[in-house]
Write a protein that holds these residues in place. Structure first.
Motif, mmCIF file in Angstrom:
data_model
loop_
_atom_site.group_PDB
_atom_site.id
_atom_site.type_symbol
_atom_site.label_atom_id
_atom_site.label_comp_id
_atom_site.label_asym_id
_atom_site.label_seq_id
_atom_site.Cartn_x
_atom_site.Cartn_y
_atom_site.Cartn_z
ATOM 1 N N ILE A 160 -5.871 -5.139 -7.363
ATOM 2 C CA ILE A 160 -5.269 -3.827 -7.126
ATOM 3 C C ILE A 160 -6.377 -2.784 -7.038
ATOM 4 O O ILE A 160 -7.444 -2.916 -7.653
ATOM 5 N N PHE A 161 -6.115 -1.752 -6.250
ATOM 6 C CA PHE A 161 -7.057 -0.646 -6.060
ATOM 7 C C PHE A 161 -6.257 0.649 -6.088
ATOM 8 O O PHE A 161 -5.226 0.768 -5.416
ATOM 9 N N SER A 162 -6.724 1.610 -6.868
ATOM 10 C CA SER A 162 -6.044 2.897 -6.969
ATOM 11 C C SER A 162 -7.079 4.016 -7.008
ATOM 12 O O SER A 162 -8.060 3.934 -7.759
ATOM 13 N N HIS A 163 -6.858 5.045 -6.195
ATOM 14 C CA HIS A 163 -7.764 6.193 -6.162
ATOM 15 C C HIS A 163 -6.927 7.460 -6.026
ATOM 16 O O HIS A 163 -6.109 7.575 -5.108
ATOM 17 N N ARG A 164 -7.119 8.388 -6.948
ATOM 18 C CA ARG A 164 -6.393 9.653 -6.938
ATOM 19 C C ARG A 164 -7.398 10.801 -7.019
ATOM 20 O O ARG A 164 -8.344 10.754 -7.807
ATOM 21 N N LYS A 165 -7.150 11.833 -6.214
ATOM 22 C CA LYS A 165 -8.066 12.970 -6.205
ATOM 23 C C LYS A 165 -7.292 14.265 -6.027
ATOM 24 O O LYS A 165 -6.368 14.347 -5.217
ATOM 25 N N ARG A 166 -7.698 15.266 -6.803
ATOM 26 C CA ARG A 166 -7.102 16.600 -6.718
ATOM 27 C C ARG A 166 -8.208 17.636 -6.804
ATOM 28 O O ARG A 166 -9.141 17.502 -7.601
ATOM 29 N N ASP A 223 -5.172 20.986 -3.018
ATOM 30 C CA ASP A 223 -4.744 19.774 -2.330
ATOM 31 C C ASP A 223 -4.943 18.553 -3.227
ATOM 32 O O ASP A 223 -5.809 18.533 -4.109
ATOM 33 N N PHE A 224 -4.146 17.528 -2.967
ATOM 34 C CA PHE A 224 -4.294 16.275 -3.696
ATOM 35 C C PHE A 224 -3.896 15.122 -2.782
ATOM 36 O O PHE A 224 -3.158 15.297 -1.805
ATOM 37 N N TRP A 225 -4.409 13.933 -3.098
ATOM 38 C CA TRP A 225 -4.022 12.723 -2.383
ATOM 39 C C TRP A 225 -4.239 11.519 -3.290
ATOM 40 O O TRP A 225 -5.005 11.571 -4.254
ATOM 41 N N SER A 226 -3.543 10.450 -2.982
ATOM 42 C CA SER A 226 -3.680 9.221 -3.765
ATOM 43 C C SER A 226 -3.394 8.026 -2.866
ATOM 44 O O SER A 226 -2.645 8.126 -1.882
ATOM 45 N N ILE A 227 -4.001 6.904 -3.212
ATOM 46 C CA ILE A 227 -3.767 5.653 -2.507
ATOM 47 C C ILE A 227 -3.710 4.527 -3.529
ATOM 48 O O ILE A 227 -4.572 4.427 -4.407
ATOM 49 N N ASP A 228 -2.667 3.712 -3.455
ATOM 50 C CA ASP A 228 -2.490 2.557 -4.335
ATOM 51 C C ASP A 228 -2.269 1.327 -3.461
ATOM 52 O O ASP A 228 -1.366 1.318 -2.613
ATOM 53 N N ALA A 229 -3.075 0.303 -3.663
ATOM 54 C CA ALA A 229 -2.982 -0.906 -2.852
ATOM 55 C C ALA A 229 -3.048 -2.129 -3.755
ATOM 56 O O ALA A 229 -3.734 -2.126 -4.784
ATOM 57 N N ALA A 230 -2.326 -3.166 -3.364
ATOM 58 C CA ALA A 230 -2.315 -4.424 -4.112
ATOM 59 C C ALA A 230 -2.201 -5.580 -3.135
ATOM 60 O O ALA A 230 -1.491 -5.491 -2.123
ATOM 61 N N ILE A 231 -2.912 -6.662 -3.419
ATOM 62 C CA ILE A 231 -2.854 -7.861 -2.598
ATOM 63 C C ILE A 231 -3.025 -9.075 -3.504
ATOM 64 O O ILE A 231 -3.739 -9.013 -4.517
ATOM 65 N N GLY A 232 -2.350 -10.161 -3.168
ATOM 66 C CA GLY A 232 -2.453 -11.363 -3.983
ATOM 67 C C GLY A 232 -1.823 -12.547 -3.291
ATOM 68 O O GLY A 232 -1.061 -12.401 -2.324
ATOM 69 N N ILE A 292 0.853 -1.183 0.000
ATOM 70 C CA ILE A 292 0.000 0.000 0.000
ATOM 71 C C ILE A 292 0.892 1.236 0.000
ATOM 72 O O ILE A 292 1.929 1.262 0.668
ATOM 73 N N ALA A 293 0.510 2.226 -0.797
ATOM 74 C CA ALA A 293 1.252 3.483 -0.885
ATOM 75 C C ALA A 293 0.260 4.632 -0.826
ATOM 76 O O ALA A 293 -0.728 4.645 -1.570
ATOM 77 N N VAL A 294 0.517 5.582 0.056
ATOM 78 C CA VAL A 294 -0.356 6.737 0.245
ATOM 79 C C VAL A 294 0.460 8.002 0.022
ATOM 80 O O VAL A 294 1.579 8.123 0.532
#
Length: 282
Positions: free
Chosen positions: A205-211, A183-192, A170-172
């Motif tokens: 995988i799940f990825s969400h980015r917002k600005r 402002d901006f933020w993002s989250i990237d997650a992966a599991i397997g 996971i990366a935030v």
């Protein structure tokens, strides 16, 4: 003549010794270039053995450099133009060959593939690069192996198979622009991991980015420069025989952003952009 040969032989002998020592140093692993394996010709082979103009990028290297979307590959690949001023209508050209037709019946001139599956519509071309194996860019006509709509070339995205043991990442990221202040933020997650004893695996995988954006539009809720992008991808791997495997990939993406305004605009006193109607231009 005897004196001549007496001088040459020691020199040749020393040169051979020096060459042997240099080869031993290289073979010891001090300066070894990692081999890059690609599937540009529908089979795994070393990039140096492929008789094509191919640019390949490893997923880990792209992630460490901050590249998260397929459109950013254009910054790394000579001869590739990938512009997404409208995320639903990207402009993709290789060596000057591409298409600017965006209607429902048009096809691109550069083929984009996800795990070997052809993506035939422009709105699906800007893929998320979270937890991928590599990206390959094949330059020039590729109709022999890839079929139609590849007169300019091919961009192939290969996703990563899930590992044999359960793992995840996971990366935030969050922050604020020093220039515009939004402002901006993002989250990237992966599991397997494995799902059966026969070697079958599954990954998600799940990825969400917002600005927030930096330029307000009168009459629109979304500000200029804003972004709200969501991407979800799942992958299943089933080994059937020693030479036959089955891979299933499902990819979903959703992007919300400001509208494109192709007509003239006027700035209000508070900095808001107000679109001007056609009657006001007369």
């Amino acid at each position: 003549m005897r004196a001549f040969y007496g001088l040459v032989l020691p020199i040749v002998f020393v040169a051979i010794l020096v060459r042997t020592d240099a080869s031993a140093e290289i073979n010891s692993g001090a300066n070894v270039i990692e081999e890059i394996v690609v599937t540009a010709r529908k089979k795994e082979e070393s990039l140096q053995d492929v008789p094509l103009a191919v640019s390949a990028f490893q997923g880990d290297e792209l992630a460490s450099a901050g590249y998260s979307e397929l459109s950013q590959i254009g910054k790394l690949t000579p001869g590739l133009y990938y512009e997404t001023f409208d995320r639903t209508k990207p402009q993709l050209f290789i060596r000057g060959i591409g298409s600017r037709q965006y209607d429902a019946g048009s096809d691109p001139s550069v083929g984009v593939y996800l795990d070997g599956a052809y993506l035939g519509r422009f709105g699906a071309l800007d893929l998320n690069l979270t937890d991928i194996e590599r990206v390959e860019v094949l330059k020039g006509p590729q109709g022999t192996l890839y079929g139609r709509n590849t007169v300019g070339g091919v961009v192939s995205v290969v996703t990563r198979d899930a590992p044999d043991t359960l793992s995840g990442s996971i990366a935030v990221e969050t922050g604020s622009s020093a220039v515009s202040g939004d402002d901006f933020w993002s989250i990237d997650a992966a599991i397997g991991g494995p799902i059966a004893d026969n070697g079958s695996t599954a990954g998600l995988i799940f990825s969400h980015r917002k600005r927030d954006g930096y330029q307000p539009y009168q009459g629109f809720s979304a500000a200029g420069g804003s972004e709200d992008a969501l991407a979800i991808r799942g992958k299943l791997y089933f080994p059937i025989t020693d030479e036959l495997n089955l891979r299933l990939t499902a990819d979903y993406s959703d992007f919300d952003g400001p509208p494109l305004v192709f007509i003239a605009n006027s700035h209000l006193d508070d900095g808001t952009i107000q679109p001007i109607s056609g009657s006001q231009l007369i």
